[in-house]
Design a protein around this motif. Structure first.
Motif, short mmCIF file in Angstrom:
data_model
loop_
_atom_site.label_atom_id
_atom_site.label_comp_id
_atom_site.label_asym_id
_atom_site.label_seq_id
_atom_site.Cartn_x
_atom_site.Cartn_y
_atom_site.Cartn_z
N GLU A 87 5.53 -31.22 96.21
CA GLU A 87 5.81 -32.64 96.47
C GLU A 87 7.46 -32.85 96.06
O GLU A 87 7.86 -33.40 97.04
N ARG A 109 -2.37 -21.03 98.21
CA ARG A 109 -2.36 -22.51 97.86
C ARG A 109 -2.71 -22.52 96.21
O ARG A 109 -3.81 -21.93 95.86
N VAL A 127 -3.82 -26.73 96.04
CA VAL A 127 -4.09 -27.54 97.30
C VAL A 127 -5.32 -27.25 97.72
O VAL A 127 -5.66 -25.88 98.14
N SER A 140 -7.35 -28.73 103.50
CA SER A 140 -6.27 -29.57 103.89
C SER A 140 -5.34 -29.25 104.87
O SER A 140 -4.68 -29.82 105.83
N VAL A 166 -2.34 -27.65 105.36
CA VAL A 166 -0.95 -27.93 105.16
C VAL A 166 -0.13 -26.76 105.79
O VAL A 166 -0.27 -25.54 105.29
N ASP A 178 3.69 -31.18 105.44
CA ASP A 178 3.34 -32.56 105.05
C ASP A 178 4.40 -33.30 103.92
O ASP A 178 4.08 -34.23 103.36
N HIS A 181 0.14 -33.92 100.25
CA HIS A 181 -1.15 -33.61 99.77
C HIS A 181 -1.18 -32.79 98.37
O HIS A 181 -2.15 -32.58 97.71
#
Lengths: 217, 204
Positions: A73, A110, A113, A117, A119, A175, A179
């Protein structure tokens, strides 16, 4: 052509009656050792000349692992510069830069995550002129590729104006990190090339005389 | 005397001409002319879509293909030169990136007839991927969906199966399918039939 002329003059000389053993009618004369030697020398010379004009080619492949990227993020994008510098001429004095393709292969995992999802990671290559190829949207793996253009004094590698090629790999979370978690992208780059030379090399070298650098931007 | 000879000559000439007409060969279909007399017929195209959400998700349906109007008298080779059924699928995500552009990774989908493994879409599909099934071969030669020599109509029933191979992290994917049949029949002599090809689908 010169040896044909010599043969003719000898036949004419024989028919003029200067040699007592000469036949009455014109017959093919026995070739002299000198004539045979000239023919052989001419043949070997022709073969040697022909050999010089045959073009030889060999292919090479070299690969390097890229720096793994962690897209989160806080850092949803990673960018890498891939730079190739030609240090010398290739085997047989061939150029290793005029016919090169690169291929980037990446795998995405991931942590943590959720798999559901979905992504996407957008991956894109851009060349020195910032002309980007169409980006790929991948969930598990991707392949990007294209030709590699070199700039500089490539006829004299190692000189003042270095012969280099560079391309940029950009990886982006679609994203923007919304997420959460981390997307790990492991990647490598492979270079395939063909070298054409006028002189035969004993063995095709596996690695071109290059320096390959991968730098995070 | 010469007048009599002239009449006799004219009579023989007329008789000979009529004889030639009576003996002229009937219409035949030579191998080279058969190619020019092939009639192509296509069915209407059927289409539909389904949502495949997880690995192993499978959907199937039946197709009925009927080729009618074949000649009562078949050429020695066959009245059906070729017949096949074409199936193609296109994938799309339900939300962006929609995919199907060759630049977006998507789950692979396998399509086939009668539970036989068929064609599989690529991981980065760009165009509709298709598969084919040959139909109405000579039953004497064996094979599925064959057509008995001399039949005036032939029928085949096939099960189409679409299966998603890859699961998470790929989102649910919409699979749009299109199917159509086509056939080429031997129409020499041309007045021996006008074939029709119909295709209908039915849920299992």
């Amino acid at each position: 052509m010169a040896w044909i002329g010599s043969g003719n003059s000898r036949i004419h000389g024989a028919s003029s009656g200067t040699d007592g053993d000469s036949p009455d009618i014109a017959v093919a004369p026995r070739p002299s050792w000198l004539l045979i030697g000239m023919v052989m020398a001419s043949t070997f010379g022709l073969l040697a000349t022909t050999n010089d004009q045959v073009a030889h080619s060999y292919s090479f492949q070299t690969a390097v692992d890229g720096t793994p990227a962690q897209l989160s993020e806080s850092v949803p994008t990673a960018k890498f510069l891939i730079k190739v510098t030609v240090k010398a001429l290739g085997a047989g004095d061939g150029d290793t830069w005029s016919s090169v393709r690169l291929a980037v292969h990446g795998t995405i995992t991931r942590d943590p995550v959720p798999l559901e999802s979905g992504v996407f990671v957008e991956a894109q290559l851009s060349d020195r002129a910032a002309l980007g190829m169409a980006p790929i949207s991948a969930l598990t793996q991707f392949d990007l590729g294209g030709g590699l253009s070199f700039f500089g004094d490539c006829a004299h590698p190692g000189g003042e104006r270095a012969c280099t090629a560079q391309t940029t790999l950009e990886l982006t979370r679609a994203d923007a990190g919304a997420h959460g978690g981390v997307l790990n992208v492991a990647w490598n780059v492979t270079f395939d090339g063909t070298v054409v030379t006028q002189s035969k090399t004993e063995a095709a070298p596996s690695d071109p005389p290059w320096t390959i650098e991968v730098t995070p931007l | 005397m010469s007048r009599v000879r002239w009449h006799a000559g004219a009579g023989l000439l007329t008789f000979g001409a009529l004889g030639c007409f009576a003996c002229s060969a009937p219409v035949i279909c030579r191998s080279d002319s058969e190619l020019q007399h092939g009639a192509s017929v296509s069915s209407a195209q059927l289409s539909g879509s389904m949502l495949l959400s997880a690995a192993g998700d499978t959907e199937s349906f039946y197709l009925d293909v009927a080729l009618a109007g074949l000649p009562k008298l078949w050429p020695s080779s066959s009245a059906i030169k070729n017949a096949d059924l074409g199936l193609s699928v296109a994938l799309a995500y339900t939300k962006p990136p929609v995919g199907g552009d060759g630049l977006t990774e998507m789950p692979r989908v396998q399509m086939g007839f009668d539970r036989q493994p068929g064609t599989t879409t690529s991981s980065f599909p760009s165009i509709a991927k298709g598969t084919e099934q040959q139909l109405f071969g000579d039953c004497a030669l064996g094979g599925e969906y064959c057509c008995a020599f001399g039949s005036e109509q032939c029928h085949g029933r096939l099960q189409v199966t679409l299966q998603r191979l890859d699961g998470a992290p790929f989102p649910p994917v919409q699979v749009a399918w299109t199917v159509g049949a086509s056939a080429t029949t031997d129409s020499c002599p041309q007045d021996l039939g006008s074939p029709t090809l119909t295709l209908t689908s039915e849920a299992p």
